[in-house]
Design a protein around this motif. Structure first.
Motif, PDB file in Angstrom:
ATOM      1  N   UNK A 346       3.998 -22.453   6.776  1.00 27.82           N
ATOM      2  CA  UNK A 346       3.484 -23.642   6.096  1.00 27.82           C
ATOM      3  C   UNK A 346       2.030 -23.922   6.466  1.00 27.82           C
ATOM      4  N   UNK A 347       1.708 -23.778   7.747  1.00 23.46           N
ATOM      5  CA  UNK A 347       0.349 -24.053   8.216  1.00 23.46           C
ATOM      6  C   UNK A 347       0.108 -23.301   9.520  1.00 23.46           C
ATOM      7  N   UNK A 348      -1.034 -23.563  10.145  1.00 28.56           N
ATOM      8  CA  UNK A 348      -1.391 -22.837  11.367  1.00 28.56           C
ATOM      9  C   UNK A 348      -0.427 -23.135  12.505  1.00 28.56           C
ATOM     10  N   UNK A 349      -0.007 -24.389  12.646  1.00 30.63           N
ATOM     11  CA  UNK A 349       0.935 -24.741  13.708  1.00 30.63           C
ATOM     12  C   UNK A 349       2.261 -24.016  13.523  1.00 30.63           C
ATOM     13  N   UNK A 350       2.666 -23.866  12.285  1.00 31.91           N
ATOM     14  CA  UNK A 350       3.902 -23.173  11.973  1.00 31.91           C
ATOM     15  C   UNK A 350       3.833 -21.720  12.446  1.00 31.91           C
ATOM     16  N   UNK A 351       2.714 -21.053  12.171  1.00 33.68           N
ATOM     17  CA  UNK A 351       2.565 -19.659  12.575  1.00 33.68           C
ATOM     18  C   UNK A 351       2.529 -19.527  14.095  1.00 33.68           C
ATOM     19  N   UNK A 352       1.829 -20.425  14.757  1.00 33.10           N
ATOM     20  CA  UNK A 352       1.763 -20.386  16.225  1.00 33.10           C
ATOM     21  C   UNK A 352       3.161 -20.515  16.817  1.00 33.10           C
ATOM     22  N   UNK A 353       3.954 -21.425  16.271  1.00 29.00           N
ATOM     23  CA  UNK A 353       5.316 -21.620  16.772  1.00 29.00           C
ATOM     24  C   UNK A 353       6.162 -20.375  16.561  1.00 29.00           C
ATOM     25  N   UNK A 354       5.986 -19.718  15.415  1.00 28.23           N
ATOM     26  CA  UNK A 354       6.761 -18.508  15.124  1.00 28.23           C
ATOM     27  C   UNK A 354       6.394 -17.376  16.079  1.00 28.23           C
ATOM     28  N   UNK A 355       5.107 -17.201  16.322  1.00 31.31           N
ATOM     29  CA  UNK A 355       4.673 -16.144  17.244  1.00 31.31           C
ATOM     30  C   UNK A 355       5.183 -16.443  18.641  1.00 31.31           C
ATOM     31  N   UNK A 356       5.072 -17.691  19.058  1.00 32.32           N
ATOM     32  CA  UNK A 356       5.501 -18.073  20.399  1.00 32.32           C
ATOM     33  C   UNK A 356       7.000 -17.841  20.596  1.00 32.32           C
ATOM     34  N   UNK A 357       7.778 -18.012  19.537  1.00 31.99           N
ATOM     35  CA  UNK A 357       9.230 -17.841  19.637  1.00 31.99           C
ATOM     36  C   UNK A 357       9.650 -16.371  19.545  1.00 31.99           C
ATOM     37  N   UNK A 358       8.708 -15.473  19.254  1.00 32.88           N
ATOM     38  CA  UNK A 358       9.030 -14.052  19.131  1.00 32.88           C
ATOM     39  C   UNK A 358       9.181 -13.376  20.482  1.00 32.88           C
ATOM     40  N   UNK A 359       9.473 -12.077  20.428  1.00 36.18           N
ATOM     41  CA  UNK A 359       9.659 -11.306  21.652  1.00 36.18           C
ATOM     42  C   UNK A 359       8.588 -10.218  21.753  1.00 36.18           C
ATOM     43  N   UNK A 360       8.058 -10.074  22.957  1.00 35.33           N
ATOM     44  CA  UNK A 360       7.042  -9.049  23.200  1.00 35.33           C
ATOM     45  C   UNK A 360       7.636  -7.670  22.902  1.00 35.33           C
ATOM     46  N   UNK A 361       6.902  -6.867  22.136  1.00 31.27           N
ATOM     47  CA  UNK A 361       7.346  -5.527  21.783  1.00 31.27           C
ATOM     48  C   UNK A 361       8.036  -5.443  20.441  1.00 31.27           C
ATOM     49  N   UNK A 362       8.368  -6.578  19.850  1.00 25.91           N
ATOM     50  CA  UNK A 362       9.063  -6.566  18.567  1.00 25.91           C
ATOM     51  C   UNK A 362       8.073  -6.343  17.421  1.00 25.91           C
ATOM     52  N   UNK A 363       8.474  -5.529  16.450  1.00 26.93           N
ATOM     53  CA  UNK A 363       7.664  -5.324  15.252  1.00 26.93           C
ATOM     54  C   UNK A 363       8.164  -6.285  14.168  1.00 26.93           C
ATOM     55  N   UNK A 364       7.252  -7.060  13.600  1.00 26.08           N
ATOM     56  CA  UNK A 364       7.623  -8.040  12.584  1.00 26.08           C
ATOM     57  C   UNK A 364       6.828  -7.784  11.312  1.00 26.08           C
ATOM     58  N   UNK A 365       7.410  -8.179  10.213  1.00 22.79           N
ATOM     59  CA  UNK A 365       6.754  -8.014   8.915  1.00 22.79           C
ATOM     60  C   UNK A 365       5.882  -9.227   8.599  1.00 22.79           C
ATOM     61  N   UNK A 366       4.707  -8.964   8.057  1.00 20.15           N
ATOM     62  CA  UNK A 366       3.793 -10.031   7.637  1.00 20.15           C
ATOM     63  C   UNK A 366       3.534  -9.910   6.138  1.00 20.15           C
ATOM     64  N   UNK A 367       3.514 -11.071   5.470  1.00 19.70           N
ATOM     65  CA  UNK A 367       3.030 -11.134   4.097  1.00 19.70           C
ATOM     66  C   UNK A 367       1.755 -11.948   4.101  1.00 19.70           C
ATOM     67  N   UNK A 368       0.729 -11.441   3.422  1.00 18.05           N
ATOM     68  CA  UNK A 368      -0.532 -12.177   3.398  1.00 18.05           C
ATOM     69  C   UNK A 368      -1.195 -12.040   2.035  1.00 18.05           C
TER      70      UNK A 368
END
Length: 386
Positions: A346-368
């Motif tokens: 939704x916004x920058x804070x949303x993305x920061x929260x998603x990254x923070x909740x992720x796991x180091x080493x995990x590959x994730x898909x991005x749409x841009x």
């Protein structure tokens, strides 16, 4: 000798009666119990329905304090610093040539002290507080409600989230852990109760409501805070924010104020976030945080107009750190990230929260979105550099 006539006698009698009427309460007050100055409460009087409800609420507040206050501690901090005491070397003329070099004047050691609050997590003596309470301090002393003091050991802290974990060696029967609630269940309008040591006044109890939840954009942490109008001042930092059941729903962290004192805008770190951070600190001594290496902004009307965007939500990439996961994934400046690991951004804070909740080493898909074209790529989360 003059004689009084009948009318004179009546006049004197009337005046005497008038004076006696006004003076008698004054002359007798305090000497006659039946004419007491004070009105005592009637022990047989009954409370109105509204008063009864207020008394029930009052009793609930008392129960919260009795239940939780033994779990709230005061944290006295101390450090020794070197200060320049040469009065001739502190002026702007000398700073121009010598700067703030401590060798330019005579040094002396000075003790600096501070005070904060904390909450006991378990009978092993682990205590949760704020990072800024203990930052750069040499000595930490924890005081319990029963006035017993213990020197605390710093297990670890996280400056970004403003969380620190301490430990004291105290008999298990002398410490009482607090009950932790679920911050995801907090709603606007819920009771919010703070216990701590504002301005050094230990075991202070203040009451308000939850003014807002998910209050983001306050700092670079990407954290969404619980906002409350319960009075929070310096010294409350690190203490608990409680619900009406006496469960910890947040860690009081900061206030918004032009005066430096409480104006009814306080912020607490949600306890679910604090639990996650403290558990990692206990295991690793620090927080290993996922990172992609971008600086981002939320979309606004001006950005959408300049980039001719047809979308309303997303996070605009403004800067990319060289060699970062984002750099390696081919992300470019002015890209707009719209989805992260299948979730809408939704916004920058949303993305920061998603990254923070992720796991180091995990590959994730991005749409841009790049020049109004949708691009799908992937990125590997790495540990944030210190």
């Amino acid at each position: 000798m003059k004689k009084f006539n009948k009318s004179s006698m009546l006049a004197v009698a009337a005046i005497s009666l008038w004076i006696g009427t006004f003076l008698s309460p004054i002359l007798t007050c305090g000497f006659n119990n039946s004419g007491s100055l004070f009105l005592n409460a009637d022990p047989n009087s009954k409370s109105s329905p509204a008063q009864t409800q207020a008394i029930i609420l009052q009793n609930a507040f008392e129960e919260v304090f009795d239940k939780v206050s033994p779990s709230v501690v005061s944290i006295a901090t101390e450090r020794t610093v070197n200060v320049n005491v040469n009065p001739f070397m502190n002026g702007p003329f000398f700073e121009r040539f010598y700067g703030n070099d401590p060798r330019s004047g005579r040094q002396m050691q000075q003790k600096q002290t501070g005070l904060g609050s904390g909450v006991i997590l378990n009978t092993e003596g682990y205590i949760l507080t704020n990072h800024h309470v203990i930052k750069d301090m040499d000595k930490l002393t924890v005081k319990l409600k029963n006035q017993k003091t213990f020197e605390a050991k710093l297990i670890g802290s996280d400056e970004l989230m403003d969380i620190a974990l301490l430990k004291i060696d105290a008999p298990k029967d002398s410490i009482k852990p607090a009950t932790l609630g679920n911050s995801e269940q907090v709603k606007v309008g819920n009771w919010a109760i703070a216990i701590g040591a504002p301005l050094g006044f230990e075991q202070s109890f203040t009451v308000g409501v939850v003014s807002a939840i998910q209050r983001g954009g306050l700092n670079s942490s990407g954290l969404s805070y619980i906002q409350t109008d319960a009075a929070i001042n310096q010294g409350n930092s690190g203490g608990p924010l409680l619900n009406i059941n006496g469960e910890v729903i947040g860690v009081n962290s900061m206030i918004a104020s032009q005066s430096g004192g409480s104006v009814g805008i306080g912020f607490a770190i949600p306890i679910n976030e604090a639990k996650r951070i403290t558990e990692e600190i206990k295991v690793n001594g620090r927080v290993i945080r996922p990172w992609i290496g971008v600086e981002i902004y939320s979309l606004n009307d001006q950005i959408k107009e300049e980039l001719k965007l047809k979308i309303d939500q997303g996070a605009l990439v403004n800067q990319i750190q060289r060699g970062s996961p984002a750099d390696q994934a081919g992300i470019q400046i002015m890209d707009v990230i719209t989805h992260f690991d299948g979730k809408e951004v939704k916004d920058s804070n949303d993305l920061v929260s998603m990254v923070r909740a992720g796991k180091v080493g995990k590959r994730v898909e991005l749409k841009l979105i790049r020049r109004n074209n949708e691009i799908i790529t992937s990125i590997v989360l790495r540990a944030r550099p210190n």
